[in-house]
Write a protein that holds these residues in place. Structure first.
Motif, PDB file in Angstrom:
ATOM      1  N   LEU A  62      34.506  46.413  55.957  1.00  0.00           N
ATOM      2  CA  LEU A  62      34.022  45.821  56.621  1.00  0.00           C
ATOM      3  C   LEU A  62      33.759  46.005  58.364  1.00  0.00           C
ATOM      4  O   LEU A  62      34.984  46.498  58.888  1.00  0.00           O
ATOM      5  CB  LEU A  62      34.848  44.509  56.708  1.00  0.00           C
ATOM      6  CG  LEU A  62      33.590  43.276  57.489  1.00  0.00           C
ATOM      7  CD1 LEU A  62      32.489  42.978  57.140  1.00  0.00           C
ATOM      8  CD2 LEU A  62      34.241  41.870  57.900  1.00  0.00           C
ATOM      9  N   SER A  64      32.811  44.835  60.858  1.00  0.00           N
ATOM     10  CA  SER A  64      32.527  43.298  61.550  1.00  0.00           C
ATOM     11  C   SER A  64      32.850  42.988  63.212  1.00  0.00           C
ATOM     12  O   SER A  64      34.113  43.030  63.308  1.00  0.00           O
ATOM     13  CB  SER A  64      32.644  42.367  60.607  1.00  0.00           C
ATOM     14  OG  SER A  64      31.951  40.929  61.316  1.00  0.00           O
ATOM     15  N   ASN A 110      30.409  39.122  69.902  1.00  0.00           N
ATOM     16  CA  ASN A 110      29.606  40.803  68.776  1.00  0.00           C
ATOM     17  C   ASN A 110      30.237  42.207  69.141  1.00  0.00           C
ATOM     18  O   ASN A 110      29.209  41.979  69.902  1.00  0.00           O
ATOM     19  CB  ASN A 110      28.590  40.330  68.134  1.00  0.00           C
ATOM     20  CG  ASN A 110      28.056  40.092  67.011  1.00  0.00           C
ATOM     21  OD1 ASN A 110      28.705  41.077  66.393  1.00  0.00           O
ATOM     22  ND2 ASN A 110      26.881  39.257  66.626  1.00  0.00           N
ATOM     23  N   LEU A 112      27.512  45.595  67.469  1.00  0.00           N
ATOM     24  CA  LEU A 112      27.268  45.923  66.445  1.00  0.00           C
ATOM     25  C   LEU A 112      26.424  47.356  66.491  1.00  0.00           C
ATOM     26  O   LEU A 112      27.439  47.990  67.433  1.00  0.00           O
ATOM     27  CB  LEU A 112      25.854  45.559  65.854  1.00  0.00           C
ATOM     28  CG  LEU A 112      24.685  44.779  67.241  1.00  0.00           C
ATOM     29  CD1 LEU A 112      24.022  46.055  67.892  1.00  0.00           C
ATOM     30  CD2 LEU A 112      24.100  43.981  67.369  1.00  0.00           C
ATOM     31  N   TRP A 140      24.328  45.217  54.282  1.00  0.00           N
ATOM     32  CA  TRP A 140      24.354  45.828  55.993  1.00  0.00           C
ATOM     33  C   TRP A 140      23.346  44.967  56.671  1.00  0.00           C
ATOM     34  O   TRP A 140      21.659  44.873  55.853  1.00  0.00           O
ATOM     35  CB  TRP A 140      23.892  47.264  56.524  1.00  0.00           C
ATOM     36  CG  TRP A 140      22.865  48.203  56.213  1.00  0.00           C
ATOM     37  CD1 TRP A 140      22.013  48.537  57.070  1.00  0.00           C
ATOM     38  CD2 TRP A 140      22.954  48.475  54.465  1.00  0.00           C
ATOM     39  NE1 TRP A 140      21.326  48.882  56.033  1.00  0.00           N
ATOM     40  CE2 TRP A 140      21.386  49.284  54.857  1.00  0.00           C
ATOM     41  CE3 TRP A 140      23.492  48.429  54.386  1.00  0.00           C
ATOM     42  CZ2 TRP A 140      20.867  50.458  54.125  1.00  0.00           C
ATOM     43  CZ3 TRP A 140      22.615  48.955  53.064  1.00  0.00           C
ATOM     44  CH2 TRP A 140      21.652  50.216  52.432  1.00  0.00           C
ATOM     45  N   ASP A 264      24.471  45.253  61.979  1.00  0.00           N
ATOM     46  CA  ASP A 264      25.631  45.049  61.599  1.00  0.00           C
ATOM     47  C   ASP A 264      26.089  44.199  60.498  1.00  0.00           C
ATOM     48  O   ASP A 264      25.724  43.887  59.288  1.00  0.00           O
ATOM     49  CB  ASP A 264      25.326  43.232  62.670  1.00  0.00           C
ATOM     50  CG  ASP A 264      26.442  42.687  63.574  1.00  0.00           C
ATOM     51  OD1 ASP A 264      27.750  43.211  63.155  1.00  0.00           O
ATOM     52  OD2 ASP A 264      26.548  41.861  63.784  1.00  0.00           O
ATOM     53  N   ASN A 265      27.525  44.222  60.546  1.00  0.00           N
ATOM     54  CA  ASN A 265      27.893  43.162  59.146  1.00  0.00           C
ATOM     55  C   ASN A 265      28.200  44.039  58.221  1.00  0.00           C
ATOM     56  O   ASN A 265      27.759  44.134  56.931  1.00  0.00           O
ATOM     57  CB  ASN A 265      27.488  41.996  58.832  1.00  0.00           C
ATOM     58  CG  ASN A 265      28.138  41.275  59.748  1.00  0.00           C
ATOM     59  OD1 ASN A 265      29.066  40.639  60.197  1.00  0.00           O
ATOM     60  ND2 ASN A 265      27.502  40.691  60.431  1.00  0.00           N
ATOM     61  N   TYR A 267      29.392  46.072  54.961  1.00  0.00           N
ATOM     62  CA  TYR A 267      30.230  46.250  54.103  1.00  0.00           C
ATOM     63  C   TYR A 267      29.962  47.264  53.080  1.00  0.00           C
ATOM     64  O   TYR A 267      29.254  46.654  52.691  1.00  0.00           O
ATOM     65  CB  TYR A 267      30.176  44.130  53.761  1.00  0.00           C
ATOM     66  CG  TYR A 267      31.132  44.182  52.523  1.00  0.00           C
ATOM     67  CD1 TYR A 267      31.864  43.232  52.472  1.00  0.00           C
ATOM     68  CD2 TYR A 267      30.570  43.872  51.122  1.00  0.00           C
ATOM     69  CE1 TYR A 267      33.340  42.756  52.338  1.00  0.00           C
ATOM     70  CE2 TYR A 267      31.693  43.672  50.376  1.00  0.00           C
ATOM     71  CZ  TYR A 267      32.760  43.008  51.014  1.00  0.00           C
ATOM     72  OH  TYR A 267      33.665  42.969  49.871  1.00  0.00           O
ATOM     73  N   VAL A 292      27.627  36.094  57.101  1.00  0.00           N
ATOM     74  CA  VAL A 292      28.441  36.776  57.658  1.00  0.00           C
ATOM     75  C   VAL A 292      29.148  37.684  56.136  1.00  0.00           C
ATOM     76  O   VAL A 292      29.783  36.835  56.104  1.00  0.00           O
ATOM     77  CB  VAL A 292      28.733  36.513  58.807  1.00  0.00           C
ATOM     78  CG1 VAL A 292      29.852  37.218  59.531  1.00  0.00           C
ATOM     79  CG2 VAL A 292      28.146  36.110  60.353  1.00  0.00           C
TER      80      VAL A 292
END
Length: 350
Positions: A62, A64, A110, A112, A140, A264-265, A267, A292
């Protein structure tokens, strides 16, 4: 066999089929979270309940907020931006670089990925490649400043390969199709045509899951399945699947020279089963574009342990568990033990 016996046998088959049809919808129960336990010393949250599934969880990666972590074998390993990717950009593309700005969900600090203007991508997540997995799920949050289909071309969001030479398994998802081939297996090439179906200047959730043992590839945009492939063949080499490219790789850059890409995020796991947080108290697929993903440490049908830091959240969040079949609890579970989030509902008798 007599006509009477044959008829009885046929009726029995019909009855069995009808019974199976009747019970099938109830055989797959959606996840149900009944309680939770937050450990603020280790920043872990354990969910208790049922129907979480048995996805055979082995690892998850991850990226994040402002950290990147790999969960494998019950351990968490942290990585810096400089140590994640094997390649940052190319001679023809800019790299995806960290940038602090507002992401898809309300979180503190945050961080990103930003790419652009024009072509921008990174290649090979080294912690993922080390897992040598035959199944790969990647999701994502993606926000483009232009429609990636605006001026045509074959514009890649992601490539998944199993060997750096590119002479074996090659999977490519673009804004107009998904192509797949094992270069060393005759007749294994195929293509699935479909528009990417996302929104410009908004956060979207892109997902792709490749299962080499099942021979399937699925791709989703904001929860809508846009590709469903059932005749995929992996190259027989032992190398596992990896993210060959992630970002925006236009076949002809000129029409997209001013396009900006936000991610962002990110995974990555060996299974599509995952846990997401959302500010919405009830489930709707629109949640996905601003949800998220969280990092699981352990996963069984009745318990899931997550690496979760309550200090990252600036608003109330609700938990949703998606099992390997994408079944999900329809009512969000409020975080318990989280100072900035609502407590679990309690029953008061007067």
């Amino acid at each position: 066999m007599s006509a009477r016996k044959l008829k009885s046998k046929m009726l029995l088959k019909v009855a069995r089929a009808a019974t199976l049809t009747a019970i099938t919808p109830f055989a797959l129960a959606a996840p149900n979270i009944t309680s939770s336990d937050y450990d603020d010393t280790g920043n872990t949250l354990t969910l208790f309940g049922s129907g979480f599934g048995n996805p055979g969880f082995k690892f998850a990666f991850l990226e994040s907020v402002d950290s990147s972590r790999l969960s494998s074998g019950g351990r968490i390993t942290e990585y810096s931006y400089e140590s994640i990717w094997d390649q940052y950009g190319t001679a023809w593309a800019k790299p995806l670089v960290p940038k602090g700005m507002e992401g898809p969900a309300p979180q503190t600090n945050n961080q990103l990925y930003y790419g652009g203007p024009g072509k921008a991508d990174n290649s090979y997540i080294k912690p993922v490649e080390e897992q040598e997995s035959r199944a790969l799920y990647v999701s994502w949050n993606y926000r483009p400043s232009m429609d990636p289909n605006q001026a045509g071309g074959s514009n890649k969001f992601i490539r998944i390969w199993d060997d750096h030479s590119g002479t074996h398994t090659r999977i490519s998802w673009t804004q107009m199709h998904l192509t797949y081939v094992a270069k060393d297996v005759a007749g294994s090439d195929g293509v699935s045509w479909s528009n990417w179906s996302g929104n410009v200047n908004e956060w979207n959730l892109l997902e792709v899951f490749v299962d080499s043992d099942a021979g399937t590839i699925g791709a989703w945009t904001n929860g809508k399945r846009v590709h469903n492939i059932t005749n995929y063949t992996k190259s027989p080499i032992s190398d596992g699947l990896g993210v060959r490219l992630l970002g925006f790789d236009a076949s002809v850059e000129t029409p997209y020279v001013s396009m900006e890409t936000y991610i962002d995020n990110l995974y990555v796991s060996n299974t599509p089963a995952k846990v997401v947080l959302s500010t919405k108290p009830t489930w709707d697929t629109s949640i996905l574009s601003t949800s998220v993903a969280q990092l699981p440490i352990k996963w069984t049908d009745s318990t899931i342990t997550l690496a979760l830091d309550q200090n990252n959240f600036t608003e109330d969040f609700y938990i949703y568990v998606l099992d390997e079949n994408r079944l999900v609890n329809r009512e969000g579970y409020p975080l318990s033990g989280c100072a900035k989030c609502p407590l679990s509902p309690t029953l008061t008798i007067e």
